[in-house]
Scaffold this motif. Structure first.
Motif, PDB file in Angstrom:
ATOM      1  N   TYR A  11      -4.294  -4.279  -8.975  1.00  0.00           N
ATOM      2  CA  TYR A  11      -4.069  -3.060  -8.201  1.00  0.00           C
ATOM      3  C   TYR A  11      -5.348  -2.246  -8.228  1.00  0.00           C
ATOM      4  O   TYR A  11      -6.218  -2.434  -9.089  1.00  0.00           O
ATOM      5  CB  TYR A  11      -2.918  -2.225  -8.799  1.00  0.00           C
ATOM      6  N   THR A  12      -5.474  -1.345  -7.280  1.00  0.00           N
ATOM      7  CA  THR A  12      -6.500  -0.308  -7.347  1.00  0.00           C
ATOM      8  C   THR A  12      -5.897   0.997  -6.874  1.00  0.00           C
ATOM      9  O   THR A  12      -5.179   1.034  -5.861  1.00  0.00           O
ATOM     10  CB  THR A  12      -7.753  -0.660  -6.516  1.00  0.00           C
ATOM     11  N   LEU A  55     -13.856  -4.340  -4.744  1.00  0.00           N
ATOM     12  CA  LEU A  55     -14.253  -3.286  -5.668  1.00  0.00           C
ATOM     13  C   LEU A  55     -15.750  -3.356  -5.956  1.00  0.00           C
ATOM     14  O   LEU A  55     -16.439  -2.330  -6.013  1.00  0.00           O
ATOM     15  CB  LEU A  55     -13.450  -3.395  -6.969  1.00  0.00           C
ATOM     16  N   HIS A  71      -8.116   0.675 -11.930  1.00  0.00           N
ATOM     17  CA  HIS A  71      -7.735  -0.640 -11.428  1.00  0.00           C
ATOM     18  C   HIS A  71      -7.402  -1.548 -12.598  1.00  0.00           C
ATOM     19  O   HIS A  71      -7.843  -1.331 -13.728  1.00  0.00           O
ATOM     20  CB  HIS A  71      -8.849  -1.238 -10.554  1.00  0.00           C
ATOM     21  N   LEU A 113      -2.452   3.803  -3.543  1.00  0.00           N
ATOM     22  CA  LEU A 113      -2.325   2.668  -4.451  1.00  0.00           C
ATOM     23  C   LEU A 113      -2.156   1.393  -3.641  1.00  0.00           C
ATOM     24  O   LEU A 113      -1.295   1.311  -2.772  1.00  0.00           O
ATOM     25  CB  LEU A 113      -1.116   2.845  -5.371  1.00  0.00           C
ATOM     26  N   ARG A 114      -2.991   0.402  -3.924  1.00  0.00           N
ATOM     27  CA  ARG A 114      -2.890  -0.900  -3.257  1.00  0.00           C
ATOM     28  C   ARG A 114      -2.579  -1.952  -4.294  1.00  0.00           C
ATOM     29  O   ARG A 114      -3.219  -2.012  -5.351  1.00  0.00           O
ATOM     30  CB  ARG A 114      -4.180  -1.223  -2.507  1.00  0.00           C
ATOM     31  N   THR A 141     -13.152   5.268  -3.324  1.00  0.00           N
ATOM     32  CA  THR A 141     -13.522   5.123  -4.725  1.00  0.00           C
ATOM     33  C   THR A 141     -12.283   4.825  -5.544  1.00  0.00           C
ATOM     34  O   THR A 141     -11.255   5.497  -5.410  1.00  0.00           O
ATOM     35  CB  THR A 141     -14.184   6.404  -5.241  1.00  0.00           C
ATOM     36  N   SER A 142     -12.366   3.833  -6.409  1.00  0.00           N
ATOM     37  CA  SER A 142     -11.249   3.480  -7.281  1.00  0.00           C
ATOM     38  C   SER A 142     -11.308   4.334  -8.541  1.00  0.00           C
ATOM     39  O   SER A 142     -12.319   4.355  -9.239  1.00  0.00           O
ATOM     40  CB  SER A 142     -11.315   1.992  -7.648  1.00  0.00           C
ATOM     41  N   HIS A 185      -4.169  10.312  -3.392  1.00  0.00           N
ATOM     42  CA  HIS A 185      -4.465   8.950  -3.812  1.00  0.00           C
ATOM     43  C   HIS A 185      -3.714   7.915  -2.978  1.00  0.00           C
ATOM     44  O   HIS A 185      -2.675   8.213  -2.379  1.00  0.00           O
ATOM     45  CB  HIS A 185      -4.113   8.743  -5.295  1.00  0.00           C
ATOM     46  N   ASP A 238      -6.977   4.368  -5.425  1.00  0.00           N
ATOM     47  CA  ASP A 238      -8.156   4.925  -4.757  1.00  0.00           C
ATOM     48  C   ASP A 238      -7.944   6.381  -4.390  1.00  0.00           C
ATOM     49  O   ASP A 238      -6.811   6.822  -4.135  1.00  0.00           O
ATOM     50  CB  ASP A 238      -8.454   4.157  -3.463  1.00  0.00           C
ATOM     51  N   THR A 285       0.853  -1.188   0.000  1.00  0.00           N
ATOM     52  CA  THR A 285       0.000   0.000   0.000  1.00  0.00           C
ATOM     53  C   THR A 285       0.890   1.240   0.000  1.00  0.00           C
ATOM     54  O   THR A 285       1.790   1.356   0.832  1.00  0.00           O
ATOM     55  CB  THR A 285      -0.926   0.009   1.228  1.00  0.00           C
TER      56      THR A 285
END
Length: 312
Positions: free
Chosen positions: A97-98, A68, A88, A52-53, A84-85, A50, A100, A43
């Motif tokens: 990944y997403t 998601l 992705h 990122l995961r 909210t993504s 933002h 967010d 993460t």
């Protein structure tokens, strides 16, 4: 289980430069840094707006894809923000990944939840109860049977003695929960709802004013026992606030007391395991959660569990 190499800052920077279309082909791109320095870098903060995961393996990929879909299902029902993504996909073959949007605020470990914030938590619990369980299962959320409070109580009794040897806990406090009491606090039939299942302090976004602004990390959500979320709130904000929020939602004494004792037994067991060399959680955080969950509350003093059970 397929697992990719640990992502580096360069890996993350190249990905987000493409996603956000900033920095140009060879430009520096946005600032990126891991959310925690401990453990794997799954993460990352991306700039100031933002997060990122990156799923590290196939199992995490399944959970992320399910999350998601679930977040879109939950969002209309709850009064707090759900991430909210904005993008992705796959960051490595078969691994998702997403990216967010960041929910502004700190965590419940950083800010105390106010009385109005407790109303936010009540709205959260009520909203989860309104999400149709069948729709949640349709997007992949598993249905999980309630835990046995009596089995957990027995584990906690043994763990409490280990903590007593370390001068960490008075095992006599567990005498409040008798075997018959644990049986009376068994989960009731037909009470399964959508449960976040990890409503810990790090997953609650709280503003400096004490309002609850959002809830993070829906990967562990299940259809199951609502007392589990009451228990999670006891660890995050204390037993008093958790029970007040649950009562505002409309949960009765049985569900509140069940959640309270799930939290209490869990904290005793987890701290004992950590002090004997198991687990990776911070002992200081576990002690804080133990203190929060063992707060005395008025409900315990005025509620007498009868043979026919407390109201729910």
């Amino acid at each position: 289980m397929t697992q990719a190499s640990t992502p580096t800052a360069d890996t993350v920077r190249r990905l987000v430069r493409t996603l956000l279309e900033v920095g140009g082909e060879g430009g520096p791109g946005p600032e990126v840094r891991p959310v925690t320095e401990e453990g794997g870098h799954g993460t990352w903060w991306v700039g100031t707006r933002h997060v990122l995961r990156l799923a590290p393996d196939r199992e995490a990929t399944v959970r992320m894809r399910r999350e998601l879909r679930l977040r879109d299902l939950v969002r209309p029902h709850v009064p707090v923000a759900v991430p909210t993504s904005v993008a992705h996909g796959e960051w490595s073959p078969g691994l998702t990944y997403t990216l967010d949007t960041k929910v502004p605020g700190g965590t419940a470990e950083e800010h105390d939840v106010s009385a109005v914030g407790e109303a936010d938590l009540a709205g959260l619990l009520g909203g989860l109860r309104e999400v149709p369980a069948r729709q949640a299962e349709t997007v992949g959320v598993p249905r999980v049977a309630p835990r046995s409070l009596e089995a957990l109580r027995r584990m906690a009794v043994a763990a409490a003695q280990r903590l007593a040897d370390e001068d960490e806990f008075d095992p006599a406090r567990l005498h409040q929960l008798t075997p018959p009491g644990a049986v009376q606090l068994a989960a009731q039939p037909a009470t399964a709802v959508l449960v976040h299942h990890t409503l810990r302090g790090e997953h609650l976004v709280v503003g400096a004013d004490g309002r609850v602004r959002g809830v993070l990390d829906w990967t562990g959500a299940v259809v199951g026992d609502p007392a589990e979320d009451i228990a999670g709130l006891a660890l995050a904000v204390g037993s008093g606030a958790a029970v007040r929020a649950a009562t505002l939602t409309g949960y009765g004494a049985r569900a509140c007391l069940r959640g309270l004792w799930l939290a209490r037994c869990d904290t005793v067991v987890r701290l004992a395991e950590r002090l004997t060399g198991h687990g990776t959680e911070s002992p200081a955080l576990l002690r804080t959660q133990l203190r929060r969950s063992w707060e005395a509350i008025l409900l315990e003093r005025v509620t007498e569990l009868r043979e026919d059970g407390a109201d729910d």
